[in-house]
Design a protein around this motif. Structure first.
Motif, PDB file in Angstrom:
ATOM      1  N   ALA A 161       0.835  -1.199   0.000  1.00  0.00           N
ATOM      2  CA  ALA A 161       0.000   0.000   0.000  1.00  0.00           C
ATOM      3  C   ALA A 161       0.870   1.249   0.000  1.00  0.00           C
ATOM      4  CB  ALA A 161      -0.925  -0.011   1.210  1.00  0.00           C
ATOM      5  N   GLN A 162       1.971   1.204   0.764  1.00  0.00           N
ATOM      6  CA  GLN A 162       2.893   2.333   0.775  1.00  0.00           C
ATOM      7  C   GLN A 162       3.537   2.515  -0.593  1.00  0.00           C
ATOM      8  OE1 GLN A 162       3.571   4.582   3.276  1.00  0.00           O
ATOM      9  NE2 GLN A 162       4.695   5.606   1.648  1.00  0.00           N
ATOM     10  N   ALA A 163       3.897   1.408  -1.230  1.00  0.00           N
ATOM     11  CA  ALA A 163       4.473   1.487  -2.577  1.00  0.00           C
ATOM     12  C   ALA A 163       3.471   2.077  -3.562  1.00  0.00           C
ATOM     13  CB  ALA A 163       4.922   0.095  -3.030  1.00  0.00           C
ATOM     14  N   ALA A 164       2.194   1.713  -3.397  1.00  0.00           N
ATOM     15  CA  ALA A 164       1.153   2.271  -4.256  1.00  0.00           C
ATOM     16  C   ALA A 164       1.082   3.779  -4.090  1.00  0.00           C
ATOM     17  CB  ALA A 164      -0.197   1.631  -3.927  1.00  0.00           C
ATOM     18  N   ARG A 165       1.163   4.245  -2.849  1.00  0.00           N
ATOM     19  CA  ARG A 165       1.122   5.689  -2.598  1.00  0.00           C
ATOM     20  C   ARG A 165       2.316   6.394  -3.236  1.00  0.00           C
ATOM     21  NH1 ARG A 165       0.174   6.483   3.412  1.00  0.00           N
ATOM     22  NH2 ARG A 165      -1.807   5.545   2.844  1.00  0.00           N
ATOM     23  N   ASP A 166       3.478   5.749  -3.190  1.00  0.00           N
ATOM     24  CA  ASP A 166       4.662   6.332  -3.827  1.00  0.00           C
ATOM     25  C   ASP A 166       4.477   6.438  -5.345  1.00  0.00           C
ATOM     26  OD1 ASP A 166       5.902   6.556  -1.365  1.00  0.00           O
ATOM     27  OD2 ASP A 166       6.986   4.653  -1.562  1.00  0.00           O
ATOM     28  N   ASN A 167       3.872   5.415  -5.944  1.00  0.00           N
ATOM     29  CA  ASN A 167       3.624   5.451  -7.389  1.00  0.00           C
ATOM     30  C   ASN A 167       2.591   6.518  -7.747  1.00  0.00           C
ATOM     31  OD1 ASN A 167       5.424   3.405  -8.053  1.00  0.00           O
ATOM     32  ND2 ASN A 167       3.919   1.791  -7.772  1.00  0.00           N
ATOM     33  N   ILE A 168       1.595   6.692  -6.891  1.00  0.00           N
ATOM     34  CA  ILE A 168       0.609   7.753  -7.117  1.00  0.00           C
ATOM     35  C   ILE A 168       1.302   9.113  -7.111  1.00  0.00           C
ATOM     36  CG2 ILE A 168      -1.379   8.949  -6.095  1.00  0.00           C
ATOM     37  CD1 ILE A 168      -2.344   6.202  -5.121  1.00  0.00           C
ATOM     38  N   ALA A 169       2.260   9.286  -6.205  1.00  0.00           N
ATOM     39  CA  ALA A 169       2.993  10.549  -6.134  1.00  0.00           C
ATOM     40  C   ALA A 169       3.730  10.830  -7.441  1.00  0.00           C
ATOM     41  CB  ALA A 169       3.973  10.518  -4.964  1.00  0.00           C
ATOM     42  N   ILE A 170       4.284   9.794  -8.046  1.00  0.00           N
ATOM     43  CA  ILE A 170       4.999   9.972  -9.319  1.00  0.00           C
ATOM     44  C   ILE A 170       4.032  10.427 -10.404  1.00  0.00           C
ATOM     45  CG2 ILE A 170       6.274   8.762 -11.135  1.00  0.00           C
ATOM     46  CD1 ILE A 170       7.423   6.947  -8.925  1.00  0.00           C
ATOM     47  N   TRP A 171       2.884   9.760 -10.502  1.00  0.00           N
ATOM     48  CA  TRP A 171       1.892  10.139 -11.511  1.00  0.00           C
ATOM     49  C   TRP A 171       1.316  11.528 -11.225  1.00  0.00           C
ATOM     50  CZ3 TRP A 171       1.056   7.794 -15.996  1.00  0.00           C
ATOM     51  CH2 TRP A 171       1.422   6.455 -16.145  1.00  0.00           C
ATOM     52  N   GLY A 172       0.974  11.773  -9.979  1.00  0.00           N
ATOM     53  CA  GLY A 172       0.302  13.018  -9.640  1.00  0.00           C
ATOM     54  C   GLY A 172       1.192  14.245  -9.769  1.00  0.00           C
ATOM     55  N   ALA A 173       2.487  14.079  -9.508  1.00  0.00           N
ATOM     56  CA  ALA A 173       3.406  15.220  -9.581  1.00  0.00           C
ATOM     57  C   ALA A 173       3.447  15.823 -10.988  1.00  0.00           C
ATOM     58  CB  ALA A 173       4.807  14.787  -9.146  1.00  0.00           C
ATOM     59  N   ARG A 174       3.124  15.017 -11.991  1.00  0.00           N
ATOM     60  CA  ARG A 174       3.131  15.509 -13.371  1.00  0.00           C
ATOM     61  C   ARG A 174       2.029  16.533 -13.615  1.00  0.00           C
ATOM     62  NH1 ARG A 174       3.719   9.533 -16.289  1.00  0.00           N
ATOM     63  NH2 ARG A 174       5.582   8.873 -15.132  1.00  0.00           N
ATOM     64  N   TYR A 175       1.005  16.532 -12.763  1.00  0.00           N
ATOM     65  CA  TYR A 175      -0.118  17.440 -12.952  1.00  0.00           C
ATOM     66  C   TYR A 175       0.056  18.751 -12.194  1.00  0.00           C
ATOM     67  CZ  TYR A 175      -2.693  13.816 -15.385  1.00  0.00           C
ATOM     68  OH  TYR A 175      -3.091  12.882 -16.312  1.00  0.00           O
ATOM     69  N   VAL A 176       1.154  18.870 -11.453  1.00  0.00           N
ATOM     70  CA  VAL A 176       1.478  20.115 -10.758  1.00  0.00           C
ATOM     71  C   VAL A 176       2.329  20.956 -11.693  1.00  0.00           C
ATOM     72  CG1 VAL A 176       2.582  21.144  -8.752  1.00  0.00           C
ATOM     73  CG2 VAL A 176       1.367  18.965  -8.528  1.00  0.00           C
TER      74      VAL A 176
END
Length: 377
Positions: A161-176
């Motif tokens: 679950a923590q790894a999933a959150r880290d991957n979400i951060a990678i995807w989401g940072a592109r939208y900032v």
């Protein structure tokens, strides 16, 4: 009113990546499942309290999500429970699941995790097809093997679950975006991860406006963490949201987390999320992108057939639609106990207001959540 949609045959496409490949991997030859399982040598612990176990997991680890805490609680139950047949075992798990759901004023996050675990257990106990005895296909593990691996590797659920959150951060940072402002609220750990990840990009210089209600300790903790990382964070009270959206032209992204994702792509999140999503689309000069960040294990297998009142989805909180709270003594603990605290109340955000859901598998449109349900469960 909700209705359950019949699901296609059990699929392990993504769920295998979370559980089977990392927890059930074995080099040993697998054994066929017997419908008459041997009695486990450990005595049954009549004192096991799955609700207390679940709450203890949540209080001891701030990073654990409610669905993962539900899964780990069921694994703990499995580790001390004797069984005779697979049917009896499934019934015991269903009973514990029901106890968990009944204990929470908002049972939807628990339901997401418990459903995953139950489906996986049913898959493990399902006898192999008759044709498999004469084929070269690897047969499923016995429940003994499944159980021992689950118990021995319980912590992997939280790690994945923590790894999933880290991957979400990678995807989401592109939208900032550079030189823009992100508007957020709710104290989501996943949103915080995205913003911290985006801040590591030296080519981006952005600011954050955080909607912060007095006494909201979770959001305040997120604000403090972002400021400590060097981000410029301004806070506003909820009744300034429309004003800020209309007048701060540099806001180009509204980003929130969620407690649960419905099959239709709508979300169940902190009270005010639906209002924020509506304002992001309706305020003159607004029309900002509204994105949700969430792990796929938060998907709940329920589909609203009309714009729902959360009480019809099993959430217990003050319901003003029928004025049933008029004259009720909400200071009475016997009345308040079954209800969500006002600060924890939730609302439903319609998928039409959501531009995308950022998951560990990438950014999905709301209509793609149904496809994730097929693959994930």
């Amino acid at each position: 009113m909700l209705r359950r949609i019949p699901l296609p045959p059990f699929s392990f496409h993504t769920f295998c990546r979370l559980i089977y490949q990392h927890i059930m991997a074995t080099d040993e030859e697998t054994k066929p499942v017997s419908t008459d399982l041997p009695v486990h040598p450990k005595p049954q612990n009549e004192e096991f309290d799955i609700v207390a176990t679940y709450r203890s997991l949540l209080s001891s680890d701030r990073e654990i999500t409610m669905p993962i805490a539900a899964i780990e609680s069921l694994i703990d139950f499995l580790s001390i429970t004797p069984y005779v047949t697979s049917m009896e075992l499934v019934e015991k798990v269903k009973h514990q699941k029901a106890l968990l759901l009944a204990s929470a004023p908002n049972p939807l996050p628990i339901l997401a995790g418990a459903d995953l675990f139950e489906q996986f257990l049913l898959r493990s106990l399902r006898p192999p097809p008759a044709a498999s005895s004469s084929s070269n296909l690897t047969e499923p593990m016995s429940f003994d093997q499944t159980r021992e691996h689950l118990v021995a590797n319980k912590q992997l659920f939280a790690q994945r679950a923590q790894a999933a959150r880290d991957n979400i951060a990678i995807w989401g940072a592109r939208y900032v975006s550079d030189e823009k402002i992100v508007l957020t609220a709710g104290g989501s750990r996943t949103v915080t991860k995205i913003l911290l990840r985006a801040a590591t990009d030296q080519s981006k210089h952005f600011k954050v406006i955080y909607i912060l209600e007095q006494g909201d300790s979770r959001s305040q903790a997120a604000v403090d963490e972002l400021r400590q990382a060097g981000l410029e964070v301004e806070t506003i009270v909820p009744n300034k949201v429309a004003y800020v959206l209309a007048n701060q032209k540099k806001i180009n992204l509204v980003l929130v987390g969620t407690e649960a994702i419905m099959q239709n792509g709508g979300i169940i999140s902190g009270m005010g999320t639906a209002q924020l999503a509506a304002l992001a689309k309706a305020v003159p000069g607004g029309m900002k992108r509204f994105y949700v960040a969430a792990e796929t294990h938060k998907i709940v297998r329920k589909t609203p057939i009309a714009y729902p009142i959360v009480s019809k989805m099993g959430v217990r909180q003050r319901d003003i639609t029928r004025f049933e709270n008029i004259g009720v003594d909400l200071d009475n603990e016997l009345v308040k106990q079954p209800l969500l605290e006002e600060s924890d109340e939730v609302d439903y955000t319609d998928p039409e207001l959501i531009d995308g859901i950022i998951t560990e598998q990438g950014v999905k449109m709301t209509w793609q959540i149904w496809e994730l349900v097929d693959d994930y469960i």
